[in-house]
Structures are given as C-alpha cells and as structure tokens.
Design a protein around this motif. Structure first.
Motif, PDB file in Angstrom:
ATOM      1  N   HIS A 369       0.832  -1.207   0.000  1.00 45.78           N
ATOM      2  CA  HIS A 369       0.000   0.000   0.000  1.00 45.78           C
ATOM      3  C   HIS A 369       0.863   1.252   0.000  1.00 45.78           C
ATOM      4  N   LEU A 370       1.919   1.254   0.817  1.00 44.77           N
ATOM      5  CA  LEU A 370       2.806   2.415   0.886  1.00 44.77           C
ATOM      6  C   LEU A 370       3.467   2.669  -0.465  1.00 44.77           C
ATOM      7  N   ILE A 371       3.934   1.608  -1.112  1.00 45.10           N
ATOM      8  CA  ILE A 371       4.566   1.739  -2.428  1.00 45.10           C
ATOM      9  C   ILE A 371       3.562   2.267  -3.447  1.00 45.10           C
ATOM     10  N   GLN A 372       2.338   1.766  -3.377  1.00 43.95           N
ATOM     11  CA  GLN A 372       1.300   2.204  -4.323  1.00 43.95           C
ATOM     12  C   GLN A 372       0.969   3.679  -4.147  1.00 43.95           C
ATOM     13  N   VAL A 373       0.923   4.133  -2.899  1.00 42.32           N
ATOM     14  CA  VAL A 373       0.646   5.549  -2.634  1.00 42.32           C
ATOM     15  C   VAL A 373       1.714   6.426  -3.275  1.00 42.32           C
ATOM     16  N   LEU A 374       2.974   6.064  -3.090  1.00 44.15           N
ATOM     17  CA  LEU A 374       4.075   6.859  -3.632  1.00 44.15           C
ATOM     18  C   LEU A 374       4.097   6.816  -5.160  1.00 44.15           C
ATOM     19  N   GLU A 375       3.810   5.675  -5.751  1.00 50.01           N
ATOM     20  CA  GLU A 375       3.827   5.562  -7.214  1.00 50.01           C
ATOM     21  C   GLU A 375       2.662   6.330  -7.831  1.00 50.01           C
ATOM     22  N   ALA A 376       1.489   6.237  -7.204  1.00 53.18           N
ATOM     23  CA  ALA A 376       0.335   6.986  -7.711  1.00 53.18           C
ATOM     24  C   ALA A 376       0.585   8.485  -7.608  1.00 53.18           C
ATOM     25  N   GLY A 377       1.176   8.914  -6.515  1.00 52.36           N
ATOM     26  CA  GLY A 377       1.496  10.332  -6.364  1.00 52.36           C
ATOM     27  C   GLY A 377       2.512  10.789  -7.386  1.00 52.36           C
ATOM     28  N   ALA A 378       3.481   9.917  -7.703  1.00 47.29           N
ATOM     29  CA  ALA A 378       4.505  10.270  -8.695  1.00 47.29           C
ATOM     30  C   ALA A 378       3.886  10.438 -10.084  1.00 47.29           C
ATOM     31  N   GLU A 379       2.923   9.610 -10.416  1.00 44.20           N
ATOM     32  CA  GLU A 379       2.265   9.746 -11.715  1.00 44.20           C
ATOM     33  C   GLU A 379       1.550  11.092 -11.827  1.00 44.20           C
ATOM     34  N   LYS A 380       0.891  11.501 -10.758  1.00 47.29           N
ATOM     35  CA  LYS A 380       0.224  12.803 -10.763  1.00 47.29           C
ATOM     36  C   LYS A 380       1.240  13.939 -10.847  1.00 47.29           C
ATOM     37  N   ALA A 381       2.347  13.794 -10.120  1.00 42.50           N
ATOM     38  CA  ALA A 381       3.382  14.825 -10.159  1.00 42.50           C
ATOM     39  C   ALA A 381       3.975  14.934 -11.557  1.00 42.50           C
ATOM     40  N   LYS A 382       4.193  13.791 -12.219  1.00 36.21           N
ATOM     41  CA  LYS A 382       4.726  13.800 -13.583  1.00 36.21           C
ATOM     42  C   LYS A 382       3.779  14.521 -14.538  1.00 36.21           C
ATOM     43  N   GLU A 383       2.484  14.280 -14.390  1.00 37.10           N
ATOM     44  CA  GLU A 383       1.502  14.941 -15.257  1.00 37.10           C
ATOM     45  C   GLU A 383       1.588  16.454 -15.114  1.00 37.10           C
ATOM     46  N   LEU A 384       1.842  16.909 -13.898  1.00 37.04           N
ATOM     47  CA  LEU A 384       1.965  18.347 -13.662  1.00 37.04           C
ATOM     48  C   LEU A 384       3.298  18.875 -14.164  1.00 37.04           C
ATOM     49  N   ALA A 385       4.363  18.087 -13.966  1.00 34.85           N
ATOM     50  CA  ALA A 385       5.702  18.560 -14.303  1.00 34.85           C
ATOM     51  C   ALA A 385       5.995  18.524 -15.792  1.00 34.85           C
ATOM     52  N   THR A 386       5.441  17.552 -16.515  1.00 34.79           N
ATOM     53  CA  THR A 386       5.837  17.341 -17.912  1.00 34.79           C
ATOM     54  C   THR A 386       5.653  18.568 -18.802  1.00 34.79           C
ATOM     55  N   PRO A 387       4.475  19.193 -18.838  1.00 36.09           N
ATOM     56  CA  PRO A 387       4.344  20.369 -19.725  1.00 36.09           C
ATOM     57  C   PRO A 387       5.231  21.533 -19.301  1.00 36.09           C
ATOM     58  N   ILE A 388       5.456  21.690 -17.983  1.00 38.10           N
ATOM     59  CA  ILE A 388       6.331  22.759 -17.516  1.00 38.10           C
ATOM     60  C   ILE A 388       7.761  22.491 -17.956  1.00 38.10           C
ATOM     61  N   TYR A 389       8.196  21.254 -17.779  1.00 39.92           N
ATOM     62  CA  TYR A 389       9.581  20.936 -18.139  1.00 39.92           C
ATOM     63  C   TYR A 389       9.790  20.981 -19.650  1.00 39.92           C
ATOM     64  N   GLN A 390       8.795  20.590 -20.413  1.00 40.54           N
ATOM     65  CA  GLN A 390       8.925  20.676 -21.876  1.00 40.54           C
ATOM     66  C   GLN A 390       9.100  22.123 -22.318  1.00 40.54           C
ATOM     67  N   GLU A 391       8.409  23.028 -21.652  1.00 35.88           N
ATOM     68  CA  GLU A 391       8.567  24.445 -21.982  1.00 35.88           C
ATOM     69  C   GLU A 391       9.959  24.936 -21.575  1.00 35.88           C
ATOM     70  N   ILE A 392      10.478  24.431 -20.452  1.00 33.92           N
ATOM     71  CA  ILE A 392      11.844  24.776 -20.039  1.00 33.92           C
ATOM     72  C   ILE A 392      12.831  24.300 -21.097  1.00 33.92           C
ATOM     73  N   ARG A 393      12.655  23.096 -21.588  1.00 38.40           N
ATOM     74  CA  ARG A 393      13.537  22.562 -22.636  1.00 38.40           C
ATOM     75  C   ARG A 393      13.523  23.459 -23.868  1.00 38.40           C
ATOM     76  N   ARG A 394      12.326  23.941 -24.204  1.00 38.20           N
ATOM     77  CA  ARG A 394      12.229  24.823 -25.367  1.00 38.20           C
ATOM     78  C   ARG A 394      12.936  26.139 -25.110  1.00 38.20           C
ATOM     79  N   LEU A 395      12.766  26.679 -23.902  1.00 38.56           N
ATOM     80  CA  LEU A 395      13.357  27.969 -23.590  1.00 38.56           C
ATOM     81  C   LEU A 395      14.885  27.929 -23.633  1.00 38.56           C
ATOM     82  N   VAL A 396      15.479  26.832 -23.142  1.00 42.97           N
ATOM     83  CA  VAL A 396      16.942  26.769 -23.091  1.00 42.97           C
ATOM     84  C   VAL A 396      17.551  26.286 -24.400  1.00 42.97           C
ATOM     85  N   GLY A 397      16.693  25.853 -25.358  1.00 42.51           N
ATOM     86  CA  GLY A 397      17.208  25.472 -26.665  1.00 42.51           C
ATOM     87  C   GLY A 397      17.361  23.984 -26.904  1.00 42.51           C
ATOM     88  N   PHE A 398      16.830  23.145 -26.018  1.00 41.56           N
ATOM     89  CA  PHE A 398      16.916  21.694 -26.223  1.00 41.56           C
ATOM     90  C   PHE A 398      15.964  21.219 -27.315  1.00 41.56           C
TER      91      PHE A 398
END
Length: 399
Positions: A369-398
């Motif tokens: 259960h503890l592992i599942q909680v952390l993995e589920a939370g990570a998936e939600k965090a990734k969904e939030l982080a991905t578009p922000i980080y993709q824009e960072i990649r664009r800004l720095v020229g990647f």
C-alpha cells in the motif's frame, strides 16, 4: 474548507498593517509565456507566518493561472528526507503544518526526498526501509493523498534534469558560502562531495519544476529558499519571465531543542539516546526522556529561552502539542515545580502520539500500500511537471 482562490494569507479582525497594493499582478499559467501587462514587483517582504492567529496581506504576485479557468491558485511544495520515523521536532516543526496546509490550499505537493538523502552515506537496504517508514509516519500524522500529491522524488526524473539546467546558471562561490555546506562537509572524511555542495540547487529544482508559489520551511532552510528565489529570477532574466518566485511560509512553532542539550535543536542523529523523542516511542520511553530532560536549579516554571533554555523548551513542547499558547501553559503550571511539570509535558506528548503510533504500526504492515501511494502520487506529479519541463527545454534550446 479548501480554498481555490487565495488572494491573501489570513488576518485578525484588526485593520491590515499593509496599505492596499495598487497594482497586484498575476504570474503566467503553468505552460509559461510572457505577460506584457505586468506591474512592477512589490518590494515589500513576502514571508507568511502560519499560526492560529494570522496576519493578512493582499498579494497576488505569487499566484498561478489555471489554464481555461478564470481564477488563480497558489501551489505549495515541500519535502522531507527519508530518515525513518520522524521525531517530535519533525512533527511539530513541519508535518503538523503540512496537515494544515493541505486543507487550505488546492494544489499541494509533498515529496519523500530520497535523492537528497544520498548526500550522506546510506546503506541501500536501510534507505529502502526508511522511505517506507517515513511514508507510513506522515500518512499516520494526517497527510491525505486525496488532498495532495505525495510522491518519491526519484520517481520523477525531471527533478534531476532541471537541477542540471539550474546548476549551469548558479555560481559555485554562492554554494560555498551556505552554512549547511560548511557544517556537513566537516563530517565527511573526503572533504565533501559534489552532491553535498549542489543539493541546494536540486532543492531549487524540486520547487521550481512545479511552478510552486509557496514553500513551508524551517529557519535553517531559509537561505536555501533564498537561493531558489535567486535562481528563479536569474532564469527569468536570461530566458524570459517563466517561474513565479517562491515565497516562504515560516511556522511560528518554536524550534524544538534537544532534551539533553537545550542549546541545540532536537535531531535524530544525536548520539545521546535520551535527547530525542521519536513519535513511535512507547509511553515509558517518553516518560524516561522527559524525566531526564536538562533544566536548571530553579523549580518555578517560566518561559525565558535566553536564561532558562531547558524549561523554556519544555514549555514550547507543551504549547505545541496541546494547542495552548505559551501564556496559557504558564497559567496552568502555576504552583508546579519543574520535576512535576516534566511529567505533565510527557503525558501531553503521550496522548498526542498514541493514535499516531498505532496507525504507523498498521501502515508498516502493508508495504504494498505504501509503495502504491508513492507511485500513484509520482504519476500525478509527472503529469503536472511534464508540460512545464517541456517548456523549459524549449526555452533553453533543447527543442
């Protein structure tokens, strides 16, 4: 009630001590983009103190637009290193505030900082167990994965990738001046590692990856948050306005000190076993530790941290676990000598931690259960982080 629109921190009924801000400004949405109508930054300090009584300040400078929704929300980010079950100081200084904040804010991220833990040597098996024990403890203390994203830092690789980008715009002399580097490197035989030197940059990446607007911190982490603020401003100057500059939420809970040496803060690494109260300690262990707590030769219970640090530490603990003010605690303690007062404080701590201790034991029995909680939370965090980080990649020229 959880607030989806927060233009200010909470205030007492008396008039606000701050004049109205004539030009409140909004930051960009989560996908970035410049705002040509931005007003100048408000030069006044922006540190919020969390307590039962609040000072309010109208300030929209930290808010983030939600795409497609005509409102603004603040975003909280904070993390804890996986050292196993927390101690009394961890609970009162950080976790208790986390529970309050998840009720007040609609966007909250809490992370188990397993990457940061590598800055000090750890056996892999111990680290794995500490991650699970820390997760069980903060869940038992009241953190609700339905009200926040609770995840393990290393499961979101964008943290490390952004840290590299931010490290490339951070000056080494600035890192060398940080007191945590000077203090911790002394405990390493090799003179300090690159990871230990640069982990404040990773802390900045942890915060900025989600465009966090507020960060609950302890007094010893204020300088690191200031570094994150400076890195955000440097990035914005170099690549265009993108990151909101995160602001500190400082707990008004007094720093909990060692029971054996009240001039230093309570720490899990303290070599004196009686110095630190852990939230899983048995009632007998708690009584013993408070009975042996260092005070002085004056029997009266007073609050004077400068001249009576030992007794004052007990008063601070009693106030924090009971929810009473310092003045109320002192009023209740009139006529008690310090020996009897130690047992009063011990009993308050026992009552506070009894249900938490029982819940920790139950959660520790269900590792899946503890592992599942952390993995589920990570998936939600990734969904939030991905578009922000993709824009960072664009800004720095990647891309």
């Amino acid at each position: 009630m959880r607030r989806h629109f927060r233009a200010c921190a909470l205030v007492p009924s008396s008039p606000s001590p701050f004049p109205p801000h004539p030009h409140p400004r909004l930051s960009h949405g989560d996908t970035g983009g410049a705002d040509p109508g931005r007003a100048p930054r408000d030069p006044r300090p922006a540190v919020f103190h969390w307590s039962k009584r609040f000072i309010i300040r109208l300030d929209l400078s930290c808010c983030v637009k939600v795409p497609g929704v005509n409102m603004v929300v603040d975003r909280i980010f904070s993390g804890i290193q996986p050292t196993g079950t927390p101690h009394l100081g961890n609970y009162l200084g950080a976790i208790q505030n986390w529970v309050n904040l998840q009720e007040e804010y609609s966007s909250v991220l809490y992370s188990i900082m397993d990457m940061h833990s590598l800055t000090m040597p750890k056996e892999p098996a111990l680290l794995r167990q500490n991650i699970l024990d820390t997760t069980a403890a903060i869940l038992a203390c009241g953190i609700d994965p339905k009200k926040c994203f609770l995840f393990r830092q290393s499961l979101v690789p964008e943290h490390a990738e952004l840290a590299w980008i931010l490290g490339c715009i951070t000056n080494v002399p600035r890192l060398l001046r940080l007191p945590q580097w000077k203090m911790k490197r002394a405990s390493q035989s090799n003179g300090g590692t690159v990871g230990l030197l640069t982990y404040p940059v990773l802390q900045a990446a942890d915060i900025l990856l989600y465009k966090s607007t507020h960060v609950p911190v302890g007094e010893d982490q204020v300088l690191h948050l200031e570094l994150a603020q400076d890195i955000a401003q440097h990035f914005n100057k170099k690549y265009g306005e993108f990151f909101p500059v995160p602001k500190a939420i400082l707990s008004t809970t007094k720093k909990i000190k060692s029971l054996r040496d009240p001039t230093v803060k309570m720490s899990k690494s303290d070599t004196q076993k009686l110095a630190t109260v852990n939230i899983v300690d048995s009632p007998d262990e708690i009584v013993l530790k408070f009975r042996k707590a260092v005070t002085d030769f004056t029997s009266e219970v007073t609050y004077d941290p400068a001249s009576r640090p030992g007794v004052s530490n007990l008063v601070s603990i009693h106030s924090a676990v009971s929810g009473l003010s310092i003045e109320e605690v002192l009023h209740q303690s009139v006529g008690l000598d310090t020996a009897h007062y130690k047992m009063v404080v011990a009993e308050s701590v026992i009552q506070k931690f009894a249900p938490i201790r029982n819940e920790i034991k139950k959660l520790q029995e269900d590792k899946a259960h503890l592992i599942q909680v952390l993995e589920a939370g990570a998936e939600k965090a990734k969904e939030l982080a991905t578009p922000i980080y993709q824009e960072i990649r664009r800004l720095v020229g990647f891309q």
